[in-house]
Design an enzyme around this catalytic site. Structure first.
Site, PDB file in Angstrom:
ATOM      1  N   GLY A   1       0.786  -1.012  -0.051  1.00 37.81           N
ATOM      2  CA  GLY A   1       0.063   0.140   0.030  1.00 37.81           C
ATOM      3  C   GLY A   1       0.691   1.343   0.154  1.00 37.81           C
ATOM      4  O   GLY A   1       0.397   2.287   0.426  1.00 37.81           O
TER       5      GLY A   1
ATOM      6  N   ARG B   1     -15.244 -13.951 -10.975  1.00 39.99           N
ATOM      7  CA  ARG B   1     -14.805 -12.603 -10.803  1.00 39.99           C
ATOM      8  C   ARG B   1     -15.854 -11.358 -10.826  1.00 39.99           C
ATOM      9  O   ARG B   1     -15.942 -10.434 -10.176  1.00 39.99           O
ATOM     10  CB  ARG B   1     -13.811 -12.414 -12.136  1.00 39.99           C
ATOM     11  CG  ARG B   1     -12.538 -13.097 -12.176  1.00 39.99           C
ATOM     12  CD  ARG B   1     -11.593 -12.397 -13.039  1.00 39.99           C
ATOM     13  NE  ARG B   1     -10.701 -13.436 -13.123  1.00 39.99           N
ATOM     14  CZ  ARG B   1      -9.254 -13.445 -12.292  1.00 39.99           C
ATOM     15  NH1 ARG B   1      -9.551 -12.424 -11.334  1.00 39.99           N
ATOM     16  NH2 ARG B   1      -8.518 -14.171 -12.451  1.00 39.99           N
TER      17      ARG B   1
ATOM     18  N   ARG C   1      -5.611  -8.225  -9.130  1.00 39.55           N
ATOM     19  CA  ARG C   1      -6.786  -8.807  -9.477  1.00 39.55           C
ATOM     20  C   ARG C   1      -7.071  -8.250 -11.000  1.00 39.55           C
ATOM     21  O   ARG C   1      -7.150  -7.085 -11.145  1.00 39.55           O
ATOM     22  CB  ARG C   1      -8.105  -8.653  -8.777  1.00 39.55           C
ATOM     23  CG  ARG C   1      -7.853  -8.898  -7.420  1.00 39.55           C
ATOM     24  CD  ARG C   1      -8.408 -10.339  -7.191  1.00 39.55           C
ATOM     25  NE  ARG C   1      -9.891 -10.713  -7.509  1.00 39.55           N
ATOM     26  CZ  ARG C   1     -10.148 -11.775  -7.692  1.00 39.55           C
ATOM     27  NH1 ARG C   1      -9.564 -13.104  -7.687  1.00 39.55           N
ATOM     28  NH2 ARG C   1     -11.549 -11.997  -8.310  1.00 39.55           N
TER      29      ARG C   1
ATOM     30  N   HIS D   1       1.040   0.777 -13.222  1.00 45.79           N
ATOM     31  CA  HIS D   1       1.822  -0.420 -13.649  1.00 45.79           C
ATOM     32  C   HIS D   1       3.321  -0.103 -13.772  1.00 45.79           C
ATOM     33  O   HIS D   1       3.690   1.068 -14.325  1.00 45.79           O
ATOM     34  CB  HIS D   1       1.432  -0.941 -15.025  1.00 45.79           C
ATOM     35  CG  HIS D   1       1.989  -2.196 -15.297  1.00 45.79           C
ATOM     36  ND1 HIS D   1       1.563  -3.399 -14.913  1.00 45.79           N
ATOM     37  CD2 HIS D   1       2.876  -2.293 -16.246  1.00 45.79           C
ATOM     38  CE1 HIS D   1       2.255  -4.278 -15.442  1.00 45.79           C
ATOM     39  NE2 HIS D   1       2.999  -3.936 -16.236  1.00 45.79           N
TER      40      HIS D   1
ATOM     41  N   ASP E   1      -9.108  -0.488 -19.194  1.00 45.64           N
ATOM     42  CA  ASP E   1     -10.228  -1.004 -20.061  1.00 45.64           C
ATOM     43  C   ASP E   1     -10.372  -2.418 -20.039  1.00 45.64           C
ATOM     44  O   ASP E   1      -9.834  -2.890 -18.992  1.00 45.64           O
ATOM     45  CB  ASP E   1     -10.008  -0.643 -21.556  1.00 45.64           C
ATOM     46  CG  ASP E   1      -8.784  -0.973 -22.212  1.00 45.64           C
ATOM     47  OD1 ASP E   1      -8.008  -1.710 -21.458  1.00 45.64           O
ATOM     48  OD2 ASP E   1      -8.108  -0.600 -23.309  1.00 45.64           O
TER      49      ASP E   1
ATOM     50  N   GLY F   1      -8.855  -4.813 -21.396  1.00 45.70           N
ATOM     51  CA  GLY F   1      -7.748  -5.652 -21.708  1.00 45.70           C
ATOM     52  C   GLY F   1      -6.783  -5.610 -20.512  1.00 45.70           C
ATOM     53  O   GLY F   1      -7.087  -5.003 -19.296  1.00 45.70           O
TER      54      GLY F   1
ATOM     55  N   ASP G   1      -3.714  -4.246 -18.588  1.00 46.18           N
ATOM     56  CA  ASP G   1      -2.605  -2.997 -18.708  1.00 46.18           C
ATOM     57  C   ASP G   1      -2.754  -2.315 -20.153  1.00 46.18           C
ATOM     58  O   ASP G   1      -1.720  -1.869 -20.630  1.00 46.18           O
ATOM     59  CB  ASP G   1      -1.395  -3.401 -18.287  1.00 46.18           C
ATOM     60  CG  ASP G   1      -1.449  -4.113 -16.846  1.00 46.18           C
ATOM     61  OD1 ASP G   1      -2.070  -3.674 -15.956  1.00 46.18           O
ATOM     62  OD2 ASP G   1      -0.819  -5.057 -16.731  1.00 46.18           O
TER      63      ASP G   1
ATOM     64  N   GLU H   1       6.531   6.087  -8.958  1.00 43.94           N
ATOM     65  CA  GLU H   1       5.177   5.774  -9.104  1.00 43.94           C
ATOM     66  C   GLU H   1       4.571   6.768  -7.798  1.00 43.94           C
ATOM     67  O   GLU H   1       3.274   7.167  -8.011  1.00 43.94           O
ATOM     68  CB  GLU H   1       4.930   4.379  -8.516  1.00 43.94           C
ATOM     69  CG  GLU H   1       5.450   3.245  -9.462  1.00 43.94           C
ATOM     70  CD  GLU H   1       4.956   1.873  -9.084  1.00 43.94           C
ATOM     71  OE1 GLU H   1       3.966   1.621  -8.425  1.00 43.94           O
ATOM     72  OE2 GLU H   1       5.876   0.944  -9.418  1.00 43.94           O
TER      73      GLU H   1
HETATM   74  C1  GAR Z   1       3.412  -1.476  -7.388  1.00 46.62           C
HETATM   75  O1  GAR Z   1       4.930  -1.291  -7.934  1.00 46.62           O
HETATM   76  C2  GAR Z   1       2.625  -1.047  -8.590  1.00 46.62           C
HETATM   77  O2  GAR Z   1       2.994  -0.599  -9.724  1.00 46.62           O
HETATM   78  C3  GAR Z   1       2.394  -2.685  -8.880  1.00 46.62           C
HETATM   79  O3  GAR Z   1       2.435  -3.262  -7.578  1.00 46.62           O
HETATM   80  C4  GAR Z   1       3.108  -2.535  -6.614  1.00 46.62           C
HETATM   81  C5  GAR Z   1       2.416  -2.170  -5.246  1.00 46.62           C
HETATM   82  O4  GAR Z   1       3.182  -1.570  -4.342  1.00 46.62           O
HETATM   83  N1  GAR Z   1       1.294  -3.236  -9.604  1.00 46.62           N
HETATM   84  C6  GAR Z   1       1.444  -4.194 -10.408  1.00 46.62           C
HETATM   85  O5  GAR Z   1       2.371  -4.855 -10.594  1.00 46.62           O
HETATM   86  C7  GAR Z   1      -0.051  -4.244 -11.125  1.00 46.62           C
HETATM   87  N2  GAR Z   1       0.159  -5.082 -12.451  1.00 46.62           N
HETATM   88  P1  GAR Z   1       2.395  -0.957  -3.288  1.00 46.62           P
HETATM   89  O6  GAR Z   1       1.326  -1.939  -2.646  1.00 46.62           O
HETATM   90  O7  GAR Z   1       3.329  -0.547  -2.300  1.00 46.62           O
HETATM   91  O8  GAR Z   1       1.619   0.373  -3.711  1.00 46.62           O
END
Ligand code: GAR
Length: 218
Positions: free
Chosen positions: A12, A65, A91, A109, A141, A143, A145, A174
């Protein structure tokens, strides 16, 4: 004010960056609910510490789902959410969620999409030998990512990087990119037309270059 519903599965840290940006007034939004599908995930603690309703909704109870997503929609509506932010939510979401919040579901992502969608994006980037990677915030969307891109931030891949060191370098960006994307969408400055998002924001220096290695040794 935009009411955010953040969905997370793990640490998180992106949730935290969003909470901090809201608290500091950097985005005109508040987190109205945080929903997590994994018991014991640190995201739950972070939401509670910020006095945000932390809802544990394990997916195990809903084998379909669509059924799970219907529960998500119910909780999000109960908290009057109008923008959904997937923040490390591991998910695949279905049209049940997307149709309830059309063009109002964002995801982050850890790659420069459309490169390396799906699982283990950082591992995929290292295996491909790219010299620049980064993160992408995009509208979701149907698909994987594949939705319209709102913000991307790039970092160099360094010789000797492991999945952990590269992921950590990307994560720093991020935490800046996600609040920025939320602000742009929430304020109406980022709008999607088909695959393309147009963004009303400062351009910066259009001649600047991100190169790895740098283009000279100076
Ligand atoms: C982040 O790096 C996010 O980009 C990735 O999971 C991590 C979550 O970190 N998401 C994916 O890979 C989605 N496909 P966080 O729980 O510390 O925010």
């Amino acid at each position: 004010m935009m009411r955010l519903g953040v969905l997370a599965s793990g640490s998180g840290s992106n949730l935290q960056a969003i909470l901090d940006a809201c608290a500091q007034g950097r985005i005109a939004a508040k987190v109205s609910a945080m929903i997590c599908n994994v018991p014991g995930a640190r995201a739950l603690e972070r939401a509670k510490a910020a006095n945000v309703p932390a809802i544990l909704l394990p997916h195990g109870a809903h084998p379909l789902r669509e059924e799970y997503d219907a529960r998500l929609v119910e909780e999000l509506r109960r908290h009057d959410v109008n923008l959904v932010c997937l923040a490390g939510f591991m998910r695949i979401v279905t049209p049940v969620l997307l149709r309830a919040f059309p063009e109002r579901v964002l995801n982050i992502h850890p790659s420069l999409l459309p490169a390396f969608p799906g699982m283990h994006a950082v591992r995929q980037a290292l295996a491909a030998g790219v010299r620049i990677s980064g993160c992408t915030v995009h509208l979701v969307d149907e698909g994987t990512d594949s939705g319209p891109i709102v913000v991307q931030a790039a970092v160099p891949v360094l010789d000797g990087d492991s999945e952990e060191t590269l992921a950590a370098r990307i994560l720093v960006q991020e935490h800046r990119a996600y609040p920025r994307a939320i602000d742009l969408v929430a304020s109406g400055r980022a709008t999607a037309a088909g695959r393309k998002v147009s963004v009303r924001a400062t351009v910066g220096d259009p001649a600047r270059t991100i190169a790895s290695p740098p283009l000279d040794d100076g």
